[in-house]
Design a protein around this motif. Structure first.
Motif, PDB file in Angstrom:
ATOM      1  N   ARG B 214     -10.163 -14.054  -1.911  1.00 36.73           N
ATOM      2  CA  ARG B 214      -8.855 -13.284  -2.360  1.00 36.73           C
ATOM      3  C   ARG B 214      -9.017 -11.548  -1.384  1.00 36.73           C
ATOM      4  O   ARG B 214      -7.955 -11.222  -1.095  1.00 36.73           O
ATOM      5  CB  ARG B 214      -9.024 -12.823  -3.776  1.00 36.73           C
ATOM      6  CG  ARG B 214      -8.416 -13.654  -4.733  1.00 36.73           C
ATOM      7  CD  ARG B 214      -8.518 -13.111  -5.963  1.00 36.73           C
ATOM      8  NE  ARG B 214      -8.586 -14.233  -6.837  1.00 36.73           N
ATOM      9  CZ  ARG B 214      -7.303 -14.972  -7.153  1.00 36.73           C
ATOM     10  NH1 ARG B 214      -6.136 -14.483  -6.824  1.00 36.73           N
ATOM     11  NH2 ARG B 214      -7.265 -15.850  -8.145  1.00 36.73           N
ATOM     12  N   ASP B 217      -7.712 -12.386   2.043  1.00 29.16           N
ATOM     13  CA  ASP B 217      -6.222 -12.415   2.200  1.00 29.16           C
ATOM     14  C   ASP B 217      -5.688 -11.181   1.844  1.00 29.16           C
ATOM     15  O   ASP B 217      -4.500 -10.927   2.785  1.00 29.16           O
ATOM     16  CB  ASP B 217      -5.926 -13.452   1.050  1.00 29.16           C
ATOM     17  CG  ASP B 217      -5.718 -14.702   1.459  1.00 29.16           C
ATOM     18  OD1 ASP B 217      -6.103 -15.155   2.522  1.00 29.16           O
ATOM     19  OD2 ASP B 217      -5.277 -15.825   0.550  1.00 29.16           O
ATOM     20  N   LEU B 218      -6.324 -10.640   1.030  1.00 30.19           N
ATOM     21  CA  LEU B 218      -5.592  -9.295   0.785  1.00 30.19           C
ATOM     22  C   LEU B 218      -5.427  -8.425   1.729  1.00 30.19           C
ATOM     23  O   LEU B 218      -4.749  -7.599   2.385  1.00 30.19           O
ATOM     24  CB  LEU B 218      -6.196  -8.558  -0.669  1.00 30.19           C
ATOM     25  CG  LEU B 218      -5.437  -7.141  -0.885  1.00 30.19           C
ATOM     26  CD1 LEU B 218      -4.118  -7.514  -1.602  1.00 30.19           C
ATOM     27  CD2 LEU B 218      -6.420  -6.543  -1.983  1.00 30.19           C
ATOM     28  N   MET B 220      -5.549  -9.214   4.967  1.00 28.51           N
ATOM     29  CA  MET B 220      -4.726  -9.571   6.026  1.00 28.51           C
ATOM     30  C   MET B 220      -3.232  -9.348   5.784  1.00 28.51           C
ATOM     31  O   MET B 220      -2.482  -8.918   6.395  1.00 28.51           O
ATOM     32  CB  MET B 220      -4.819 -11.096   6.032  1.00 28.51           C
ATOM     33  CG  MET B 220      -4.425 -11.695   7.399  1.00 28.51           C
ATOM     34  SD  MET B 220      -3.935 -13.401   7.287  1.00 28.51           S
ATOM     35  CE  MET B 220      -5.724 -13.863   6.444  1.00 28.51           C
ATOM     36  N   ALA B 221      -2.964  -9.364   4.363  1.00 35.64           N
ATOM     37  CA  ALA B 221      -1.655  -9.243   3.786  1.00 35.64           C
ATOM     38  C   ALA B 221      -1.486  -7.507   4.098  1.00 35.64           C
ATOM     39  O   ALA B 221      -0.452  -7.140   4.451  1.00 35.64           O
ATOM     40  CB  ALA B 221      -1.311  -9.468   2.251  1.00 35.64           C
ATOM     41  N   MET B 222      -2.448  -6.607   3.682  1.00 41.68           N
ATOM     42  CA  MET B 222      -2.162  -5.232   3.789  1.00 41.68           C
ATOM     43  C   MET B 222      -2.055  -4.916   5.253  1.00 41.68           C
ATOM     44  O   MET B 222      -1.158  -3.923   5.496  1.00 41.68           O
ATOM     45  CB  MET B 222      -3.276  -4.413   3.047  1.00 41.68           C
ATOM     46  CG  MET B 222      -3.292  -4.564   1.751  1.00 41.68           C
ATOM     47  SD  MET B 222      -4.714  -3.903   0.770  1.00 41.68           S
ATOM     48  CE  MET B 222      -4.692  -2.099   1.203  1.00 41.68           C
ATOM     49  N   GLU B 223      -2.885  -5.368   6.196  1.00 42.44           N
ATOM     50  CA  GLU B 223      -2.641  -5.302   7.504  1.00 42.44           C
ATOM     51  C   GLU B 223      -1.305  -5.553   8.068  1.00 42.44           C
ATOM     52  O   GLU B 223      -0.523  -4.943   8.932  1.00 42.44           O
ATOM     53  CB  GLU B 223      -3.616  -5.844   8.380  1.00 42.44           C
ATOM     54  CG  GLU B 223      -4.906  -4.784   8.651  1.00 42.44           C
ATOM     55  CD  GLU B 223      -5.792  -5.736   9.783  1.00 42.44           C
ATOM     56  OE1 GLU B 223      -5.218  -6.788  10.492  1.00 42.44           O
ATOM     57  OE2 GLU B 223      -7.114  -5.443   9.800  1.00 42.44           O
ATOM     58  N   SER B 224      -0.921  -6.608   7.597  1.00 39.76           N
ATOM     59  CA  SER B 224       0.511  -7.444   7.961  1.00 39.76           C
ATOM     60  C   SER B 224       1.717  -6.336   7.437  1.00 39.76           C
ATOM     61  O   SER B 224       2.507  -6.304   8.176  1.00 39.76           O
ATOM     62  CB  SER B 224       0.772  -8.623   7.176  1.00 39.76           C
ATOM     63  OG  SER B 224      -0.002  -9.561   7.954  1.00 39.76           O
ATOM     64  N   ARG B 225       1.445  -5.616   6.407  1.00 42.04           N
ATOM     65  CA  ARG B 225       2.198  -4.713   5.984  1.00 42.04           C
ATOM     66  C   ARG B 225       1.916  -3.239   6.356  1.00 42.04           C
ATOM     67  O   ARG B 225       2.320  -2.384   5.945  1.00 42.04           O
ATOM     68  CB  ARG B 225       2.384  -4.576   4.396  1.00 42.04           C
ATOM     69  CG  ARG B 225       2.992  -6.053   3.885  1.00 42.04           C
ATOM     70  CD  ARG B 225       2.752  -6.157   2.344  1.00 42.04           C
ATOM     71  NE  ARG B 225       3.491  -5.387   1.643  1.00 42.04           N
ATOM     72  CZ  ARG B 225       3.502  -5.442   0.524  1.00 42.04           C
ATOM     73  NH1 ARG B 225       2.724  -6.127  -0.213  1.00 42.04           N
ATOM     74  NH2 ARG B 225       4.260  -4.599  -0.365  1.00 42.04           N
ATOM     75  N   CYS B 226       1.397  -3.141   7.696  1.00 43.92           N
ATOM     76  CA  CYS B 226       1.288  -1.907   8.389  1.00 43.92           C
ATOM     77  C   CYS B 226       0.339  -0.969   7.797  1.00 43.92           C
ATOM     78  O   CYS B 226       0.422   0.232   7.898  1.00 43.92           O
ATOM     79  CB  CYS B 226       2.741  -1.258   8.679  1.00 43.92           C
ATOM     80  SG  CYS B 226       3.583  -2.158   9.664  1.00 43.92           S
ATOM     81  N   TYR B 227      -0.517  -1.308   6.705  1.00 39.46           N
ATOM     82  CA  TYR B 227      -1.586  -0.326   6.273  1.00 39.46           C
ATOM     83  C   TYR B 227      -2.500   0.099   7.338  1.00 39.46           C
ATOM     84  O   TYR B 227      -2.837  -0.709   7.950  1.00 39.46           O
ATOM     85  CB  TYR B 227      -2.218  -0.981   4.944  1.00 39.46           C
ATOM     86  CG  TYR B 227      -3.162  -0.100   4.390  1.00 39.46           C
ATOM     87  CD1 TYR B 227      -2.575   1.096   3.388  1.00 39.46           C
ATOM     88  CD2 TYR B 227      -4.458  -0.203   4.553  1.00 39.46           C
ATOM     89  CE1 TYR B 227      -3.419   1.814   2.908  1.00 39.46           C
ATOM     90  CE2 TYR B 227      -5.245   0.890   3.715  1.00 39.46           C
ATOM     91  CZ  TYR B 227      -4.803   1.864   3.140  1.00 39.46           C
ATOM     92  OH  TYR B 227      -5.672   2.628   2.452  1.00 39.46           O
ATOM     93  N   HIS B 228      -2.570   1.369   7.597  1.00 39.61           N
ATOM     94  CA  HIS B 228      -3.348   1.872   8.275  1.00 39.61           C
ATOM     95  C   HIS B 228      -4.299   3.218   7.801  1.00 39.61           C
ATOM     96  O   HIS B 228      -4.222   4.341   8.289  1.00 39.61           O
ATOM     97  CB  HIS B 228      -2.886   2.246   9.754  1.00 39.61           C
ATOM     98  CG  HIS B 228      -1.726   3.092   9.669  1.00 39.61           C
ATOM     99  ND1 HIS B 228      -0.383   2.417   9.272  1.00 39.61           N
ATOM    100  CD2 HIS B 228      -1.425   4.275   9.930  1.00 39.61           C
ATOM    101  CE1 HIS B 228       0.529   3.581   9.272  1.00 39.61           C
ATOM    102  NE2 HIS B 228      -0.108   4.538   9.873  1.00 39.61           N
TER     103      HIS B 228
END
Lengths: 283, 274
Positions: B214, B217-218, B220-228
């Motif tokens: 998990r 996955d999380l 990856m999802a956070m990176e995809s949503r531009c988390y930096h």
């Protein structure tokens, strides 16, 4: 210029400690996607379709070749944020991609990362939740929602960032039929009404039939590429690579090969009924 | 069974306390805890106790829930009070062998009991009236100055948010794994302590594996949503102090001043801090 361009991409996962050879997943793959298209990527397990999904927004980077989004190369670290602003990714398990414990705060996560003004975020969150029909659930906790609802919240989280393209990696694989329908309806709506480019990775043939274009992967290469009718008319080829066609298509194919000629390639039950009806009247 | 557990229980409502800013609530709670240990005589203790009861009524949360939280610690209260009762110094009022009760002992016992109960009640008010997200937001804002000492405040707050988000998910998963192991004949209810501990291993191993999956996955999802990270990040909900916050601040300042005045003006009943 193409919206997303995949050029000669080679990608392999590193060998594990048992000393096996590197597993090459994508072998010199090339194709491109235009703006506003609804593309379904098909292929059975191990065909490299999930790997490819993660290439579109630079989560994975090609070993050789390149992927460009609006001319920006995913290998360019400085461009990654801009690429991810344009290309959103929705994963298979809805539970693992929700960050906050309240629906609307989760949807706000993306826009917050982009540094948008609070008022504008509020507006985007409301619009995104309305677009996926989850507005009345904005104050709920994600773990109390059904799978289909969670997945729609995940999609709303991407829409709120106002991307040009959404990549969905088997978004319905863990859902019940009702949830699958909800999610597919949402995807089709986004493509038709908001003109968002959709790249749908799936192994459900009836879902793939909704797309404008099918790209079938096999062993890290493109097997065929065309409209659903073109691809599914070649039943023999798909069967040979252990892929299915929609049931209606298969029925028509069996009737045709049994001597009862059906001209068109029907993709769903209605088309199938119509095609059989037409064929019967001809006789 | 496991679904009953909720950490940081929050009960939505529209009371004055619900409308307060989490930052103010945390600050006032901290002051409260400090002052409860400042009480030096019965009058100041009574002021604190009454004000706790006042806050409880203001929260409009069912008294049953407060009883529940006190019930959970009642053993600790009885135990520490009893211990203090027999450890007082001075003239014994009552003696039986080595056991003796003195006036000082009684005083300490009462103070300890009231202090612990007040502490638990006032902390419950915070978690009952503040949503977990507000709470983490408040903590993040309050700890912001610590970034000066290179403490990753944003990261800590993000971890808390994610932990709170995944507690129900992982509990559900634990339930599922337990059912799956029971279906294979695992026995969690009988046997001695060691056996029961051993029976937990087949639950923990798959739970950890799935938690890591998990997490990947999380991420990856956070990176995809531009988390930096926290830089350049804005928030949808901006914390703002309202009139309720200033009212609460005013009232509690009066109470705190009252406690100090009582301590200074009236004779001291208890000298020890605890």
């Amino acid at each position: 210029m193409e919206f997303i361009d995949v050029r000669d991409v080679v990608f392999g996962y590193e060998a594990d400690e048992e000393g096996k050879e590197n597993k090459i997943v994508l072998k010199k793959l090339s194709f491109s996607i235009n703006k506003g298209e609804f593309v379904a990527l098909l292929g059975h397990n191990g065909s490299g379709k999930s790997t490819l999904a993660k290439m579109f927004n630079g989560i994975l980077q090609p070993d050789e070749g390149q992927v460009t989004v609006c001319g920006m190369n995913t290998l360019d670290e400085d461009k990654l944020l801009d690429i991810r602003k344009k290309v959103g990714l929705v994963l298979q398990n809805p539970d693992n991609q929700l960050v906050a414990s309240i629906v609307e705060e989760d949807v706000a996560f993306g826009p917050e990362n982009l540094g948008i003004e609070p008022k504008e975020i509020r507006k985007r969150v409301d619009d995104a939740l309305k677009a996926v029909d989850m507005y009345e659930y904005r104050g709920h906790a994600p773990h109390k929602l059904s799978g289909g609802q969670k997945q729609r919240v995940a999609i709303a989280g991407i829409i709120a960032m106002q991307p040009d393209c959404i990549v969905l990696d088997e978004p319905t694989a863990m859902l019940d039929p009702q949830g699958r329908k909800e999610v597919m309806d949402t995807i089709v709506k986004l493509n038709k009404e908001k003109n968002i480019t959709i790249i749908l990775i799936t192994h459900y043939m009836d879902e793939a039939a909704l797309a404008d274009r099918l790209v079938v992967l096999d062993g890290g290469k493109i097997l065929t590429d065309g409209t659903p009718k073109e691809v599914f008319s070649n039943v023999e080829l798909l069967k040979k690579h252990s892929l299915d066609v929609p049931q209606s298509t298969e029925l028509a194919h069996k009737l045709s090969s049994g001597g009862f000629k059906i001209g068109d390639t029907p993709l769903d039950v209605e088309e199938c009924v119509e095609a059989i009806d037409k064929a019967l009247k001809k006789k | 069974m496991l679904k009953e557990i909720t950490l940081g229980q929050y009960f939505p409502g529209k009371s004055v306390l619900h409308k307060m800013d989490p930052r103010m609530k945390i600050i006032l709670l901290t002051c409260y805890i400090v002052f409860i240990f400042f009480t030096k005589n019965y009058i100041s203790l009574a002021i604190m106790a009454v004000s706790v009861l006042g806050v409880l009524t203001l929260s409009k949360v069912s008294p049953k829930l407060y009883f529940k939280s006190v019930k959970a610690i009642i053993f600790i209260v009885i135990f520490t009070s009893a211990l203090n009762l027999f450890y007082g110094t001075g003239e014994p009022i009552w003696q039986w062998g080595v056991l003796k009760i003195t006036q000082a002992g009684i005083n300490t016992a009462v103070f300890v009991a009231v202090r612990i109960i007040a502490l638990v009640l006032i902390s419950s008010v915070l978690t009952y009236t503040t949503s977990p997200t507000d709470l983490t937001d408040g903590i993040e804002k309050l700890l912001k100055p610590l970034t000066f000492f290179h403490i990753q405040v944003h990261e800590i707050a993000m971890m808390m948010t994610i932990a709170l988000r995944f507690i129900p998910t992982l509990l559900e998963e634990t339930d599922k794994i337990m059912s799956a192991q029971k279906a294979r004949g695992a026995n969690f209810e009988s046997g001695n302590f060691m056996n029961r501990i051993k029976a937990l291993i087949p639950i923990l191993v798959p739970l950890f594996v799935s938690a890591f999956r998990r997490a990947f996955d999380l991420a990856m999802a956070m990176e995809s949503r531009c988390y930096h990270g926290g830089d350049g990040r804005t928030r949808m909900k901006v914390l703002k102090y309202s009139k309720y916050d200033f009212m609460a601040l005013g009232v509690l300042t009066v109470i705190f001043v009252g406690v100090i005045v009582c301590n200074v003006m009236l004779p001291v009943t208890i000298r020890t801090g605890m």
